[in-house]
Design a protein around this motif. Structure first.
Motif, PDB file in Angstrom:
ATOM      1  N   LYS A   9      59.845 120.416  44.374  1.00 42.81           N
ATOM      2  CA  LYS A   9      60.638 120.172  45.529  1.00 42.81           C
ATOM      3  C   LYS A   9      61.252 121.456  46.018  1.00 42.81           C
ATOM      4  CE  LYS A   9      61.152 115.383  45.337  1.00 42.81           C
ATOM      5  NZ  LYS A   9      60.074 115.046  46.273  1.00 42.81           N
ATOM      6  N   ILE A  10      61.587 122.487  45.424  1.00 48.37           N
ATOM      7  CA  ILE A  10      62.073 123.751  45.452  1.00 48.37           C
ATOM      8  C   ILE A  10      61.181 124.987  45.132  1.00 48.37           C
ATOM      9  CG2 ILE A  10      64.050 125.322  44.866  1.00 48.37           C
ATOM     10  CD1 ILE A  10      65.947 122.948  44.121  1.00 48.37           C
ATOM     11  N   TRP A  11      61.017 125.862  46.085  1.00 47.55           N
ATOM     12  CA  TRP A  11      59.997 126.976  45.991  1.00 47.55           C
ATOM     13  C   TRP A  11      60.607 128.218  46.343  1.00 47.55           C
ATOM     14  CZ3 TRP A  11      54.971 126.288  44.312  1.00 47.55           C
ATOM     15  CH2 TRP A  11      54.306 124.995  44.289  1.00 47.55           C
ATOM     16  N   LEU A  12      60.292 129.284  45.677  1.00 43.63           N
ATOM     17  CA  LEU A  12      60.595 130.644  45.790  1.00 43.63           C
ATOM     18  C   LEU A  12      59.393 131.329  46.182  1.00 43.63           C
ATOM     19  CD1 LEU A  12      63.124 133.019  43.857  1.00 43.63           C
ATOM     20  CD2 LEU A  12      60.674 133.804  44.471  1.00 43.63           C
ATOM     21  N   LEU A 140      55.450 118.255  63.787  1.00 43.91           N
ATOM     22  CA  LEU A 140      54.469 118.841  63.139  1.00 43.91           C
ATOM     23  C   LEU A 140      54.372 118.069  61.757  1.00 43.91           C
ATOM     24  CD1 LEU A 140      54.791 122.483  64.357  1.00 43.91           C
ATOM     25  CD2 LEU A 140      53.058 121.066  65.016  1.00 43.91           C
ATOM     26  N   ALA A 141      55.199 117.856  61.052  1.00 43.74           N
ATOM     27  CA  ALA A 141      55.406 117.333  59.868  1.00 43.74           C
ATOM     28  C   ALA A 141      54.802 115.983  59.450  1.00 43.74           C
ATOM     29  CB  ALA A 141      56.736 117.245  59.184  1.00 43.74           C
ATOM     30  N   LYS A 142      54.753 115.166  60.837  1.00 42.39           N
ATOM     31  CA  LYS A 142      54.309 114.011  60.960  1.00 42.39           C
ATOM     32  C   LYS A 142      52.733 114.058  61.156  1.00 42.39           C
ATOM     33  CE  LYS A 142      58.227 111.377  62.680  1.00 42.39           C
ATOM     34  NZ  LYS A 142      58.829 110.579  63.666  1.00 42.39           N
ATOM     35  N   LEU A 143      52.266 115.033  61.748  1.00 48.57           N
ATOM     36  CA  LEU A 143      50.976 115.301  62.164  1.00 48.57           C
ATOM     37  C   LEU A 143      50.501 115.596  60.712  1.00 48.57           C
ATOM     38  CD1 LEU A 143      50.782 117.733  65.084  1.00 48.57           C
ATOM     39  CD2 LEU A 143      50.019 115.306  64.763  1.00 48.57           C
ATOM     40  N   ALA A 144      51.058 116.375  59.948  1.00 52.77           N
ATOM     41  CA  ALA A 144      50.345 116.923  58.601  1.00 52.77           C
ATOM     42  C   ALA A 144      50.256 115.741  57.441  1.00 52.77           C
ATOM     43  CB  ALA A 144      51.570 117.685  57.959  1.00 52.77           C
ATOM     44  N   LYS A 145      50.891 114.599  57.904  1.00 49.70           N
ATOM     45  CA  LYS A 145      50.665 113.613  56.754  1.00 49.70           C
ATOM     46  C   LYS A 145      49.307 113.190  56.823  1.00 49.70           C
ATOM     47  CE  LYS A 145      54.960 112.877  56.013  1.00 49.70           C
ATOM     48  NZ  LYS A 145      55.578 113.276  54.503  1.00 49.70           N
ATOM     49  N   PRO A 146      48.538 112.703  55.610  1.00 50.65           N
ATOM     50  CA  PRO A 146      49.566 112.439  54.256  1.00 50.65           C
ATOM     51  C   PRO A 146      49.855 113.543  53.204  1.00 50.65           C
ATOM     52  CG  PRO A 146      47.235 112.012  53.912  1.00 50.65           C
ATOM     53  CD  PRO A 146      47.334 112.582  55.325  1.00 50.65           C
ATOM     54  N   LYS A 147      49.677 114.719  54.039  1.00 49.58           N
ATOM     55  CA  LYS A 147      49.735 116.070  52.925  1.00 49.58           C
ATOM     56  C   LYS A 147      51.349 116.138  52.896  1.00 49.58           C
ATOM     57  CE  LYS A 147      45.701 116.948  52.797  1.00 49.58           C
ATOM     58  NZ  LYS A 147      45.070 116.476  51.375  1.00 49.58           N
ATOM     59  N   ARG A 148      51.781 116.674  51.577  1.00 47.82           N
ATOM     60  CA  ARG A 148      53.161 116.822  51.490  1.00 47.82           C
ATOM     61  C   ARG A 148      53.388 118.121  52.142  1.00 47.82           C
ATOM     62  NH1 ARG A 148      51.826 115.517  45.500  1.00 47.82           N
ATOM     63  NH2 ARG A 148      52.530 113.317  45.446  1.00 47.82           N
ATOM     64  N   VAL A 149      54.552 118.201  52.819  1.00 49.81           N
ATOM     65  CA  VAL A 149      55.076 119.243  53.665  1.00 49.81           C
ATOM     66  C   VAL A 149      56.319 120.021  52.975  1.00 49.81           C
ATOM     67  CG1 VAL A 149      56.097 119.900  55.771  1.00 49.81           C
ATOM     68  CG2 VAL A 149      54.072 118.460  55.545  1.00 49.81           C
ATOM     69  N   ILE A 150      56.335 121.118  52.706  1.00 55.16           N
ATOM     70  CA  ILE A 150      57.318 122.040  52.353  1.00 55.16           C
ATOM     71  C   ILE A 150      58.055 122.847  53.664  1.00 55.16           C
ATOM     72  CG2 ILE A 150      58.034 124.022  50.950  1.00 55.16           C
ATOM     73  CD1 ILE A 150      57.253 121.523  49.478  1.00 55.16           C
ATOM     74  N   ALA A 151      59.440 122.713  53.953  1.00 61.15           N
ATOM     75  CA  ALA A 151      59.815 123.367  54.785  1.00 61.15           C
ATOM     76  C   ALA A 151      60.421 124.712  54.621  1.00 61.15           C
ATOM     77  CB  ALA A 151      61.196 122.551  55.183  1.00 61.15           C
ATOM     78  N   LEU A 152      60.079 125.717  55.551  1.00 61.08           N
ATOM     79  CA  LEU A 152      60.079 127.032  55.243  1.00 61.08           C
ATOM     80  C   LEU A 152      60.659 127.744  56.527  1.00 61.08           C
ATOM     81  CD1 LEU A 152      59.863 129.781  53.306  1.00 61.08           C
ATOM     82  CD2 LEU A 152      57.471 129.875  54.220  1.00 61.08           C
ATOM     83  N   HIS A 169      58.453 117.020  51.466  1.00 62.48           N
ATOM     84  CA  HIS A 169      58.510 116.932  49.891  1.00 62.48           C
ATOM     85  C   HIS A 169      59.474 117.758  49.520  1.00 62.48           C
ATOM     86  CE1 HIS A 169      56.960 116.319  46.154  1.00 62.48           C
ATOM     87  NE2 HIS A 169      56.931 117.538  45.899  1.00 62.48           N
ATOM     88  N   GLY A 170      59.813 119.117  50.108  1.00 65.28           N
ATOM     89  CA  GLY A 170      60.705 120.038  49.559  1.00 65.28           C
ATOM     90  C   GLY A 170      60.976 121.316  50.561  1.00 65.28           C
ATOM     91  N   TRP A 171      61.548 122.347  49.952  1.00 63.61           N
ATOM     92  CA  TRP A 171      62.023 123.219  50.744  1.00 63.61           C
ATOM     93  C   TRP A 171      61.502 124.675  49.980  1.00 63.61           C
ATOM     94  CZ3 TRP A 171      65.959 126.688  49.202  1.00 63.61           C
ATOM     95  CH2 TRP A 171      66.825 126.153  48.546  1.00 63.61           C
TER      96      TRP A 171
END
Length: 182
Positions: A9-12, A140-152, A169-171
């Motif tokens: 859920k956390i990405w660098l 846009l996150a809703k359009l991406a469903k069912p893919k998991r979305v990472i906010a950046l 899903h995460g950030w």
């Protein structure tokens, strides 16, 4: 290859702005986080040597590491996956960057596991770029469903907590991990 634990859920996102602090920042991520290794500016030998250092830390900490680039190189370099809009013929984890509805539609055909949607907020990575803002980001996150979305884009632990009710899903971040308070 794909890990048996859940997707982080956390990405660098690696960046040359980290300088010598990058390896320390990766070590300080919560266990089982994710790292997207970029460093496009480095010559191939330098990039691969730095990737090897990052990979060692990621393996010790249980992190997933994605190589920004093609699936073939990611496989050769022993990454857990790759970060690119194109489709790779592999069982590696696949993430892709997206910024608008057209890119989301195009990349969904490539069947990535994760979409990194940006920029949510203003970001130092792209000064002057217009952020999506919360409303457009949600659309846009809703359009991406069912893919998991990472906010950046301008993300921090605080802004990620605010997004807790959203359908992401995460950030991911760069600058949030460069600060001691991250």
């Amino acid at each position: 290859m794909r890990r048996s634990h859940p997707l982080p859920k956390i990405w660098l996102m690696t960046d040359g702005r980290f300088g010598d602090d990058q390896l320390r920042a990766i070590q300080q991520l919560p266990a089982r986080s994710g790292v997207v290794f970029r460093h496009y500016e480095l010559a191939t030998q330098q990039r691969r040597a730095l990737f090897a250092q990052v990979l060692r830390i990621c393996r010790r900490r249980g992190h997933i590491v994605l190589l920004a680039g093609d699936a073939r190189t990611a496989l050769r370099w022993h990454a857990d996956g790759f970060h690119q809009r194109s489709r790779g013929q592999t069982k590696l984890l696949h993430s892709a960057p997206v910024h608008n509805a057209r890119e989301i539609a195009d990349v969904k055909r490539c069947r990535p596991d994760l979409l990194f949607l940006s920029p949510l907020f203003a970001t130092n990575s792209h000064p002057g770029a217009r952020p999506l803002g919360p409303l457009m980001f949600q659309r846009l996150a809703k359009l991406a469903k069912p893919k998991r979305v990472i906010a950046l884009g301008g993300m921090s632990r605080q802004s990620a907590q605010m997004l807790g009710l959203w359908t992401i899903h995460g950030w991911a971040a760069i600058d949030a991990f460069r600060k001691k308070t991250a």
